[in-house]
Scaffold this motif. Structure first.
Motif, short mmCIF file in Angstrom:
data_model
loop_
_atom_site.label_atom_id
_atom_site.label_comp_id
_atom_site.label_asym_id
_atom_site.label_seq_id
_atom_site.Cartn_x
_atom_site.Cartn_y
_atom_site.Cartn_z
N TYR A 11 -39.83 54.07 -1.86
CA TYR A 11 -38.63 54.52 -1.17
C TYR A 11 -38.66 56.05 -1.10
O TYR A 11 -38.81 56.73 -2.12
CB TYR A 11 -37.37 54.04 -1.89
N LYS A 52 -29.01 54.05 -2.51
CA LYS A 52 -28.64 53.78 -1.12
C LYS A 52 -27.13 53.97 -0.92
O LYS A 52 -26.68 54.63 0.03
CB LYS A 52 -29.03 52.36 -0.74
N CYS A 105 -40.89 60.96 -2.11
CA CYS A 105 -40.63 59.59 -2.56
C CYS A 105 -40.16 59.57 -4.01
O CYS A 105 -40.44 60.49 -4.79
CB CYS A 105 -41.89 58.74 -2.40
N ILE A 143 -32.43 51.52 -6.91
CA ILE A 143 -32.55 51.67 -5.46
C ILE A 143 -31.22 51.36 -4.76
O ILE A 143 -30.79 52.12 -3.87
CB ILE A 143 -33.66 50.75 -4.92
N GLU A 197 -37.72 52.84 3.48
CA GLU A 197 -38.46 51.90 2.65
C GLU A 197 -39.87 51.71 3.19
O GLU A 197 -40.07 51.47 4.38
CB GLU A 197 -37.73 50.56 2.61
N ILE A 219 -32.34 56.73 3.14
CA ILE A 219 -33.54 56.34 2.40
C ILE A 219 -34.44 55.49 3.29
O ILE A 219 -33.96 54.69 4.11
CB ILE A 219 -33.16 55.57 1.12
#
Length: 323
Positions: free
Chosen positions: A100, A78, A142, A74, A95, A93
């Protein structure tokens, strides 16, 4: 393996089972690291089940990663999406708890997202494309990776568009990229995800020609379960009928015994009244099907009854000559 689906420029690769996976009887492989475009993610072999690797799980929908592997993925994504114009379609992105997502639309270039390369033991490389690791949820796309405690499980989103052969005898996994679905089309991709209609996770499993032993095992289990239940039910029915017949026979036997006792008493009473001693068996009398009929046989000398003839019995009494 299905050669008709394999991409023409891709060669089949082979990776051995990890030692721990052999002990667990799983399809596990050792992962030495992950990279994107020549840049390595900060992951080592020890991050994957303490160096024992990850296990392919055909029953899992996502790539389930331990907290360390999940956070590295993750954080890298990002940074990747924010580091250059055009990457990730210029989207940030989003959350949602442990999920995500991106607001991908039909105009978004899905190929602007990174391709993750998993480096397996033996120099085999597994490519995880964005067309494989995204799934549809609540109007968003996602990531098909979720956090779990402990081990790493490689599920459906990971194996999508790969032809995989699990060779249990040789303890190896053979794989090659394949065109298991039509060329990527966002509207088609969205339609497939909506068809899954899962509240929390979409079921995206598109591995061609994979091992069907699980299906055969389920069918065999259903067959044998049905057979065993049928035999048990048959036994219960037969046992019930047998017990019912035994009870009926017992009741009939009791009734017959009472009739026999009554007949004995009646015959004894008749003998005592006539002063005669029966020299017959009561059972023979009871089992006779003839209707009793008594005939008096007179003694020729005295004129007194010498014997009384019963159709199924013969009563005799001592005559004066015998005394």
């Amino acid at each position: 393996m299905n050669s008709n689906k394999q991409l023409p420029n891709e060669k089949r690769q082979t990776v051995p089972f990890a030692k721990k996976a052999i002990e667990r009887e799983e399809y596990g492989v050792r992962i030495n690291g992950v990279s994107v475009g020549g840049e390595s993610l900060s992951l080592s072999a020890n991050d994957f089940d303490l160096g024992e690797g990850a296990s392919f799980d055909t029953g899992a929908t996502m790539l389930h990663a331990n907290p360390t592997v999940f956070s590295v993925f993750i954080n890298f994504l990002k940074k990747y999406c924010q580091s250059g114009y055009g990457r990730c379609g210029g989207l940030a992105i989003q959350e949602f708890g442990k999920t995500y997502c991106f607001g991908i639309t039909a105009e978004t270039d899905i190929h602007s997202f990174p391709v993750f390369k998993f480096h397996f033991e033996g120099d085999a490389i597994w490519k995880w494309h964005p067309t494989n690791y995204f799934y549809r949820k609540d109007g968003l796309h996602c990531l098909g990776i979720t956090p779990i405690d402990g081990r790493v499980l490689l599920g459906g989103t990971f194996m999508k568009n790969h032809d995989v052969l699990f060779d249990r005898q040789a303890k190896q996994i053979h794989f090659v990229e394949a065109n298991c679905t039509p060329a990527y089309n966002l509207s088609l991709f969205t339609a497939l995800q909506n068809a899954a209609n899962a509240p929390s996770e979409a079921s995206i499993v598109a591995v061609s020609n994979q091992d069907n032993s699980s299906l055969r095992s389920v069918l065999n289990g259903v067959f044998w379960t049905f057979l065993i239940l049928t035999l048990i039910l048959t036994g219960l029915v037969v046992g019930y009928k047998y017990q019912k017949r035994r009870r009926a026979q017992g009741e009939k036997g009791t009734e017959m015994a009472e009739i026999r006792d009554n007949e004995k008493r009646r015959l004894q009473d008749d003998a005592e009244v006539g002063g005669m001693i029966p020299d017959f068996r009561f059972d023979d009398a009871f089992h006779s099907e003839e209707k009793p009929e008594i005939l008096d046989l007179d003694d020729e000398d005295t004129g007194r009854p010498k014997a009384r003839r019963h159709t199924c019995l013969l009563y005799t009494s001592p005559s004066p000559r015998d005394s």
